[in-house]
Design a protein around this motif. Sequence first.
Motif, PDB file in Angstrom:
ATOM      1  N   ALA A  40      82.981-123.120  -3.915  1.00 13.17           N
ATOM      2  CA  ALA A  40      82.921-123.827  -5.055  1.00 13.17           C
ATOM      3  C   ALA A  40      81.934-122.997  -5.912  1.00 13.17           C
ATOM      4  O   ALA A  40      80.779-122.497  -5.219  1.00 13.17           O
ATOM      5  CB  ALA A  40      82.629-125.219  -5.046  1.00 13.17           C
ATOM      6  N   SER A  41      81.889-123.064  -7.218  1.00 16.93           N
ATOM      7  CA  SER A  41      81.134-122.320  -8.016  1.00 16.93           C
ATOM      8  C   SER A  41      79.895-122.911  -8.243  1.00 16.93           C
ATOM      9  O   SER A  41      79.717-124.375  -8.274  1.00 16.93           O
ATOM     10  CB  SER A  41      81.863-121.746  -9.393  1.00 16.93           C
ATOM     11  OG  SER A  41      82.109-123.241  -9.984  1.00 16.93           O
ATOM     12  N   ALA A  42      78.834-122.257  -8.326  1.00 21.88           N
ATOM     13  CA  ALA A  42      77.538-122.837  -8.429  1.00 21.88           C
ATOM     14  C   ALA A  42      77.344-123.460  -9.971  1.00 21.88           C
ATOM     15  O   ALA A  42      77.971-122.947 -11.069  1.00 21.88           O
ATOM     16  CB  ALA A  42      76.475-121.628  -8.308  1.00 21.88           C
ATOM     17  N   ILE A  43      76.671-124.512  -9.968  1.00 20.54           N
ATOM     18  CA  ILE A  43      76.510-125.319 -11.258  1.00 20.54           C
ATOM     19  C   ILE A  43      75.457-124.826 -12.038  1.00 20.54           C
ATOM     20  O   ILE A  43      74.242-124.270 -11.257  1.00 20.54           O
ATOM     21  CB  ILE A  43      76.689-126.669 -11.200  1.00 20.54           C
ATOM     22  CG1 ILE A  43      75.468-127.303 -10.189  1.00 20.54           C
ATOM     23  CG2 ILE A  43      77.980-127.114 -10.555  1.00 20.54           C
ATOM     24  CD1 ILE A  43      75.280-128.794 -10.578  1.00 20.54           C
ATOM     25  N   PHE A  44      75.590-124.946 -13.358  1.00 21.09           N
ATOM     26  CA  PHE A  44      74.212-124.556 -14.226  1.00 21.09           C
ATOM     27  C   PHE A  44      73.828-122.952 -13.848  1.00 21.09           C
ATOM     28  O   PHE A  44      72.692-122.603 -14.069  1.00 21.09           O
ATOM     29  CB  PHE A  44      73.114-125.421 -14.074  1.00 21.09           C
ATOM     30  CG  PHE A  44      73.338-126.821 -14.414  1.00 21.09           C
ATOM     31  CD1 PHE A  44      74.247-127.161 -15.484  1.00 21.09           C
ATOM     32  CD2 PHE A  44      73.023-127.862 -13.722  1.00 21.09           C
ATOM     33  CE1 PHE A  44      74.699-128.495 -15.578  1.00 21.09           C
ATOM     34  CE2 PHE A  44      73.205-129.221 -13.771  1.00 21.09           C
ATOM     35  CZ  PHE A  44      74.061-129.652 -14.746  1.00 21.09           C
ATOM     36  N   PHE A  45      75.077-122.122 -13.639  1.00 18.35           N
ATOM     37  CA  PHE A  45      74.444-120.551 -13.649  1.00 18.35           C
ATOM     38  C   PHE A  45      74.647-119.747 -14.530  1.00 18.35           C
ATOM     39  O   PHE A  45      73.927-118.694 -14.436  1.00 18.35           O
ATOM     40  CB  PHE A  45      75.802-120.310 -12.265  1.00 18.35           C
ATOM     41  CG  PHE A  45      75.223-119.179 -11.701  1.00 18.35           C
ATOM     42  CD1 PHE A  45      74.292-119.072 -10.240  1.00 18.35           C
ATOM     43  CD2 PHE A  45      75.501-117.852 -12.026  1.00 18.35           C
ATOM     44  CE1 PHE A  45      73.786-117.824  -9.714  1.00 18.35           C
ATOM     45  CE2 PHE A  45      75.053-116.757 -11.495  1.00 18.35           C
ATOM     46  CZ  PHE A  45      74.150-116.768 -10.315  1.00 18.35           C
ATOM     47  N   ASN A  46      75.690-120.112 -15.498  1.00 18.32           N
ATOM     48  CA  ASN A  46      75.927-118.915 -16.389  1.00 18.32           C
ATOM     49  C   ASN A  46      74.851-118.879 -17.416  1.00 18.32           C
ATOM     50  O   ASN A  46      74.169-119.968 -17.671  1.00 18.32           O
ATOM     51  CB  ASN A  46      77.113-119.278 -17.303  1.00 18.32           C
ATOM     52  CG  ASN A  46      78.357-119.069 -16.335  1.00 18.32           C
ATOM     53  OD1 ASN A  46      78.241-118.684 -15.134  1.00 18.32           O
ATOM     54  ND2 ASN A  46      79.671-119.425 -16.678  1.00 18.32           N
ATOM     55  N   GLU A  47      74.562-117.796 -18.064  1.00 17.25           N
ATOM     56  CA  GLU A  47      73.452-117.682 -18.805  1.00 17.25           C
ATOM     57  C   GLU A  47      73.964-117.116 -20.239  1.00 17.25           C
ATOM     58  O   GLU A  47      75.001-116.421 -20.367  1.00 17.25           O
ATOM     59  CB  GLU A  47      72.356-116.648 -18.504  1.00 17.25           C
ATOM     60  CG  GLU A  47      71.536-117.501 -17.261  1.00 17.25           C
ATOM     61  CD  GLU A  47      70.689-116.503 -16.575  1.00 17.25           C
ATOM     62  OE1 GLU A  47      70.547-115.236 -17.022  1.00 17.25           O
ATOM     63  OE2 GLU A  47      69.799-117.298 -15.958  1.00 17.25           O
ATOM     64  N   ASP A  48      73.195-117.010 -21.433  1.00 16.14           N
ATOM     65  CA  ASP A  48      73.758-116.420 -22.653  1.00 16.14           C
ATOM     66  C   ASP A  48      73.893-115.006 -22.517  1.00 16.14           C
ATOM     67  O   ASP A  48      74.866-114.643 -23.319  1.00 16.14           O
ATOM     68  CB  ASP A  48      72.408-116.680 -23.664  1.00 16.14           C
ATOM     69  CG  ASP A  48      71.896-118.136 -23.783  1.00 16.14           C
ATOM     70  OD1 ASP A  48      70.981-118.286 -24.502  1.00 16.14           O
ATOM     71  OD2 ASP A  48      72.547-119.053 -23.204  1.00 16.14           O
ATOM     72  N   GLU A  49      73.220-114.291 -21.650  1.00 13.55           N
ATOM     73  CA  GLU A  49      73.406-112.850 -21.679  1.00 13.55           C
ATOM     74  C   GLU A  49      74.903-112.492 -20.975  1.00 13.55           C
ATOM     75  O   GLU A  49      75.250-111.485 -21.614  1.00 13.55           O
ATOM     76  CB  GLU A  49      72.204-112.222 -20.699  1.00 13.55           C
ATOM     77  CG  GLU A  49      72.642-112.627 -19.242  1.00 13.55           C
ATOM     78  CD  GLU A  49      71.657-111.742 -18.301  1.00 13.55           C
ATOM     79  OE1 GLU A  49      71.637-110.825 -17.416  1.00 13.55           O
ATOM     80  OE2 GLU A  49      70.328-112.073 -18.697  1.00 13.55           O
ATOM     81  N   GLU A  50      75.630-113.259 -20.368  1.00 11.24           N
ATOM     82  CA  GLU A  50      76.886-113.140 -19.766  1.00 11.24           C
ATOM     83  C   GLU A  50      77.659-113.231 -20.797  1.00 11.24           C
ATOM     84  O   GLU A  50      78.870-112.358 -20.894  1.00 11.24           O
ATOM     85  CB  GLU A  50      77.226-114.149 -18.566  1.00 11.24           C
ATOM     86  CG  GLU A  50      76.923-113.506 -17.397  1.00 11.24           C
ATOM     87  CD  GLU A  50      75.357-114.129 -16.769  1.00 11.24           C
ATOM     88  OE1 GLU A  50      74.493-113.725 -16.081  1.00 11.24           O
ATOM     89  OE2 GLU A  50      75.147-115.302 -17.159  1.00 11.24           O
ATOM     90  N   VAL A  51      77.581-114.177 -21.914  1.00  9.88           N
ATOM     91  CA  VAL A  51      78.454-114.486 -23.123  1.00  9.88           C
ATOM     92  C   VAL A  51      78.159-113.057 -23.662  1.00  9.88           C
ATOM     93  O   VAL A  51      79.225-112.514 -24.278  1.00  9.88           O
ATOM     94  CB  VAL A  51      77.887-115.593 -23.859  1.00  9.88           C
ATOM     95  CG1 VAL A  51      78.830-115.586 -25.233  1.00  9.88           C
ATOM     96  CG2 VAL A  51      78.394-116.692 -22.798  1.00  9.88           C
ATOM     97  N   LYS A  52      77.114-112.770 -24.250  1.00 14.63           N
ATOM     98  CA  LYS A  52      76.886-111.585 -25.071  1.00 14.63           C
ATOM     99  C   LYS A  52      77.223-110.158 -24.318  1.00 14.63           C
ATOM    100  O   LYS A  52      78.009-109.234 -25.169  1.00 14.63           O
ATOM    101  CB  LYS A  52      75.422-111.304 -25.136  1.00 14.63           C
ATOM    102  CG  LYS A  52      74.794-110.199 -26.126  1.00 14.63           C
ATOM    103  CD  LYS A  52      73.457-109.927 -26.722  1.00 14.63           C
ATOM    104  CE  LYS A  52      73.122-109.092 -27.608  1.00 14.63           C
ATOM    105  NZ  LYS A  52      73.571-107.809 -26.845  1.00 14.63           N
TER     106      LYS A  52
END
Length: 321
Positions: free
Chosen positions: A125-137
């Motif tokens: 399962a994917s780790a929660i609260f993992f993604n950050e702003d830099e991945e969107v940018k």
Amino acid sequence: MLFLFTGILSFNVDAQPRMMPRMKPLGQHYVQSTDNWLRPTADKWANPTGPYEVVMEVDPSLPLHTIYHPADLSAFPAEDKLPIIVTSGPGCNFDGDSFRPFYTEIASYGYFVIAVGLPVPEGLASAIFFNEDEEVKDAMDWAFVVNEYERSKYYGKLDTLHVVLMGQSCSGGHQTRLRDDKRITGLIYWNSGFSFLWGRPVGRSTDGKNTGGLSAEEALRTVTVPVAYFVGDTDMARPFATNDFEASDKNPTFLGVLKIPGDSHAGTFREKNGGEFGVAGVAWLNWWTKGDQNAAEMFTGNPAGLSSSPNWIEIRKKNLQ
């Protein structure tokens, strides 16, 4: 739960564009799990309603994201536009395919959808609260580069004049903090809001900054691009979306509240073709990125076209005419 560490995806050096996203190890992106309830079955995404067949892929030059786009790119840009949609969900999880029905449905109407995270392997399962702003940018940066890179299959096919960020739940925070990027032409909040988790550490940008000293209401008044809020009726985010709608000033703003049985905060993303959120998302994008006036009537009509479904129990609009 036991965190698992995996290797870094490799690059084809000869094929990479002149600017690459930052790389970081894939350790702690996943946890062991035998519960696959988040994974939609093929019947939910295999037959989207749009005119294009869709592929889901991971490009070696953007190895921490999952891309959905029309399988045959020959129609772009001569016959259709391919706007760029950067998204994250469920929540801030490193997960590229739990919302596959929803992402596929949008891509089938001629969109280039980049989701933060990779397809989740079996047994994990994917780790929660993992993604950050830099991945969107990173996704935005990469899309602009490959659109200009002659050896890319996406060369000249992406519509860089129409870039929409959308996030579900805590991922709304990414687009909120990136709102001043001049490339962004629209924001969509799913089960979220501009002020959702405002001032809290969850989803905070990597430099530790969050609100920049502004209240959510003050920051909202600086937004000029169209913003849509789509939430469930019993959604924990509904009060935030409602307050944000009321605080918005001059920008086009829409609020739609959908009756969703059970966990309304989970939305309809895993239902066939993304359910009613899929219908609303396609229509909003078709209006604001492709100029489709029939789609506009879903939101501007009296009553709004979405009202044809009794499940949309509240519809509010501001500055849409």
